[in-house]
Design an enzyme around this catalytic site. Structure first.
Site, mmCIF file in Angstrom:
data_model
loop_
_atom_site.group_PDB
_atom_site.id
_atom_site.type_symbol
_atom_site.label_atom_id
_atom_site.label_comp_id
_atom_site.label_asym_id
_atom_site.label_seq_id
_atom_site.Cartn_x
_atom_site.Cartn_y
_atom_site.Cartn_z
ATOM 1 N N GLY A 136 0.887 -1.202 -0.023
ATOM 2 C CA GLY A 136 -0.072 0.208 -0.021
ATOM 3 C C GLY A 136 0.853 1.357 0.081
ATOM 4 O O GLY A 136 0.523 2.048 0.918
ATOM 5 N N ALA A 137 1.843 1.333 -0.737
ATOM 6 C CA ALA A 137 2.822 2.100 -0.801
ATOM 7 C C ALA A 137 2.753 3.333 -2.178
ATOM 8 O O ALA A 137 3.511 4.330 -2.040
ATOM 9 C CB ALA A 137 4.262 1.839 -0.843
ATOM 10 N N ASN A 138 1.456 3.459 -2.437
ATOM 11 C CA ASN A 138 1.419 4.450 -3.659
ATOM 12 C C ASN A 138 0.982 5.745 -3.278
ATOM 13 O O ASN A 138 1.094 6.687 -3.959
ATOM 14 C CB ASN A 138 0.378 3.640 -4.813
ATOM 15 C CG ASN A 138 -0.859 3.357 -4.107
ATOM 16 O OD1 ASN A 138 -0.915 2.039 -3.620
ATOM 17 N ND2 ASN A 138 -2.013 4.082 -4.112
ATOM 18 N N ILE A 157 0.789 7.273 3.983
ATOM 19 C CA ILE A 157 2.083 6.987 4.806
ATOM 20 C C ILE A 157 2.883 6.037 4.215
ATOM 21 O O ILE A 157 4.134 5.981 4.198
ATOM 22 C CB ILE A 157 1.390 6.415 6.128
ATOM 23 C CG1 ILE A 157 0.556 7.544 6.925
ATOM 24 C CG2 ILE A 157 2.543 5.784 7.000
ATOM 25 C CD1 ILE A 157 -0.179 6.967 8.099
ATOM 26 N N TYR A 167 -12.567 -2.042 12.545
ATOM 27 C CA TYR A 167 -11.185 -1.535 12.603
ATOM 28 C C TYR A 167 -10.291 -1.716 13.946
ATOM 29 O O TYR A 167 -9.443 -2.207 13.880
ATOM 30 C CB TYR A 167 -11.101 0.027 12.292
ATOM 31 C CG TYR A 167 -9.764 0.617 12.130
ATOM 32 C CD1 TYR A 167 -8.993 0.195 11.059
ATOM 33 C CD2 TYR A 167 -9.030 1.430 13.171
ATOM 34 C CE1 TYR A 167 -7.838 0.894 10.853
ATOM 35 C CE2 TYR A 167 -7.819 1.918 13.022
ATOM 36 C CZ TYR A 167 -7.255 1.520 11.716
ATOM 37 O OH TYR A 167 -5.967 2.073 11.488
HETATM 38 P P1 NAP Z 1 -4.584 5.453 3.034
HETATM 39 O O1 NAP Z 1 -4.394 6.951 2.782
HETATM 40 O O2 NAP Z 1 -5.896 5.244 3.032
HETATM 41 O O3 NAP Z 1 -3.517 4.521 2.034
HETATM 42 C C1 NAP Z 1 -3.743 3.238 2.194
HETATM 43 C C2 NAP Z 1 -3.000 2.687 1.417
HETATM 44 O O4 NAP Z 1 -3.216 0.967 1.342
HETATM 45 C C3 NAP Z 1 -3.389 3.082 -0.299
HETATM 46 O O5 NAP Z 1 -2.089 2.683 -1.068
HETATM 47 C C4 NAP Z 1 -4.228 1.784 -0.523
HETATM 48 O O6 NAP Z 1 -4.300 1.640 -2.016
HETATM 49 C C5 NAP Z 1 -3.371 0.533 0.074
HETATM 50 N N1 NAP Z 1 -4.474 -0.618 0.178
HETATM 51 C C6 NAP Z 1 -5.645 -0.648 0.796
HETATM 52 N N2 NAP Z 1 -6.072 -1.982 0.517
HETATM 53 C C7 NAP Z 1 -5.161 -2.577 -0.171
HETATM 54 C C8 NAP Z 1 -5.099 -3.954 -0.604
HETATM 55 N N3 NAP Z 1 -6.228 -5.020 -0.460
HETATM 56 N N4 NAP Z 1 -3.918 -4.480 -1.168
HETATM 57 C C9 NAP Z 1 -3.023 -3.564 -1.311
HETATM 58 N N5 NAP Z 1 -2.871 -2.311 -1.030
HETATM 59 C C10 NAP Z 1 -4.035 -1.756 -0.325
HETATM 60 O O7 NAP Z 1 -4.099 5.098 4.615
HETATM 61 P P2 NAP Z 1 -2.891 5.651 5.583
HETATM 62 O O8 NAP Z 1 -3.619 6.678 6.744
HETATM 63 O O9 NAP Z 1 -1.782 5.934 4.690
HETATM 64 O O10 NAP Z 1 -2.563 4.433 6.400
HETATM 65 C C11 NAP Z 1 -1.626 3.481 6.161
HETATM 66 C C12 NAP Z 1 -1.607 2.586 7.323
HETATM 67 O O11 NAP Z 1 -1.533 3.397 8.793
HETATM 68 C C13 NAP Z 1 -2.878 1.732 7.467
HETATM 69 O O12 NAP Z 1 -2.699 0.298 7.837
HETATM 70 C C14 NAP Z 1 -3.825 2.276 8.663
HETATM 71 O O13 NAP Z 1 -4.533 1.586 9.194
HETATM 72 C C15 NAP Z 1 -2.701 2.722 9.656
HETATM 73 N N6 NAP Z 1 -2.903 4.078 10.467
HETATM 74 C C16 NAP Z 1 -3.326 5.168 9.937
HETATM 75 C C17 NAP Z 1 -3.807 6.302 10.599
HETATM 76 C C18 NAP Z 1 -4.269 7.503 9.988
HETATM 77 O O14 NAP Z 1 -4.738 8.423 10.978
HETATM 78 N N7 NAP Z 1 -3.994 7.798 8.766
HETATM 79 C C19 NAP Z 1 -3.701 5.943 12.127
HETATM 80 C C20 NAP Z 1 -3.230 4.805 12.671
HETATM 81 C C21 NAP Z 1 -2.981 3.762 11.683
HETATM 82 P P3 NAP Z 1 -5.155 2.536 -3.042
HETATM 83 O O15 NAP Z 1 -4.493 3.540 -3.334
HETATM 84 O O16 NAP Z 1 -5.396 1.565 -4.451
HETATM 85 O O17 NAP Z 1 -6.658 2.478 -2.292
#
Ligand code: NAP
Length: 244
Positions: free
Chosen positions: A8-10, A13, A162
């Site tokens: 999920g690095a596209n 975070i 979640y």
């Molecule tokens: P985000 O902006 O929604 O990005 C999520 C990434 O995961 C995107 O690249 C998405 O791809 C990818 N993804 C989702 N489902 C997938 C799958 N089945 N296979 C491969 N890739 C997939 O989220 P983020 O805020 O960066 O969060 C990253 C991590 O941090 C997550 O595990 C989240 O639970 C954790 N986290 C986030 C927060 C926060 O406040 N943001 C807080 C605590 C923990 P697409 O672009 O194709 O959708």
């Protein structure tokens, strides 16, 4: 040059984690479930002069996609130094009595089963590294101890799907760290902190660079670093280690 695979690095975070590890001299395999989005992310990094990076298609919900990604990576490298299980979804905010079982299953598929399947698929490549690292990107909301504390700032956030998925991920992290305790592996869960990304419609107070820096810290632990821990600056600003 050390190698790292980040799921999920596209964007958000995961993407920033890729950028920071590139800046530290790692070769990054940028995991993406959408090839086009992955190529765009890689182009962005290359335009910044960070060119030791390539996309790798991997949908953590799809067994065939994980298998294909493992085969592709195995043709490129014999050793993977770091695996960062970052891909995650939030599902709905519904509470325990309301949450739809389909949502619960979907969230677990990505945040829990996906992590396990990816980890098991890539462990053989990690085994070849002298200092292998596995980082499971969890959430501070995954702390069951704190969910039992009415004074905790996130106590009201009882999103059943979640929270349960990240608590389960934490449990798996402890199990995995124990299985690898006699090795050079470091296996940790990292809460990036409540961060403004697409994940929460940019409601979080934290910044993406700060969030990624926490992930990078666990990915680059030295041999003296801890394993089997739940890092969270948000839950435990003084120690950086959250209660489970
Ligand atoms: P985000 O902006 O929604 O990005 C999520 C990434 O995961 C995107 O690249 C998405 O791809 C990818 N993804 C989702 N489902 C997938 C799958 N089945 N296979 C491969 N890739 C997939 O989220 P983020 O805020 O960066 O969060 C990253 C991590 O941090 C997550 O595990 C989240 O639970 C954790 N986290 C986030 C927060 C926060 O406040 N943001 C807080 C605590 C923990 P697409 O672009 O194709 O959708």
């Amino acid at each position: 040059m050390k190698t790292v695979l980040i799921t999920g690095a596209n964007k958000s975070i995961g993407f920033e984690t890729a950028r920071q590890l590139l800046q530290q001299g790692y070769y990054v395999y940028l995991g993406c479930r959408d090839k086009e989005k992955g190529s765009q992310a890689v182009s962005q990094l290359i335009s910044e002069g960070l060119d030791q990076v390539e996309p790798i298609e991997i949908d953590v919900n799809n067994k065939e996609s994980i298998k294909a990604a493992r085969e592709v990576l195995g043709q490129k490298i014999k050793v993977l130094d770091v695996l960062i299980n970052n891909a995650g979804i939030s599902g709905t905010m519904d509470s325990a009595l309301e949450v739809d079982i389909t949502v619960l299953r979907d969230v677990f598929e990505t945040n829990y089963f996906g992590v396990i399947e990816v980890t098991q698929a890539f462990t053989d490549l990690l085994n070849g590294a002298s200092e292998p690292r596995i980082v499971n990107v969890t959430s501070g909301l995954g702390s069951l101890t704190l969910h039992d504390d009415p004074t905790w700032k996130y106590y009201p956030f009882k999103a059943a799907a979640y929270v349960s998925s990240k608590a389960a991920l934490n449990a798996y992290t402890i199990m995995l760290a124990h299985s690898l305790r006699e090795t050079a592996f470091k296996v940790n869960a990292v809460d990036p902190g409540y961060t403004a990304t697409d994940f929460n419609h940019h409601s979080g107070p934290g910044t993406v660079p700060d969030a990624a820096a926490r992930v990078v810290k666990a990915a680059t632990l030295t041999a003296e670093g801890p394993t089997g821990k739940f890092f969270s600056d948000d839950n435990s600003p003084e120690t950086g280690i959250s209660p489970w």
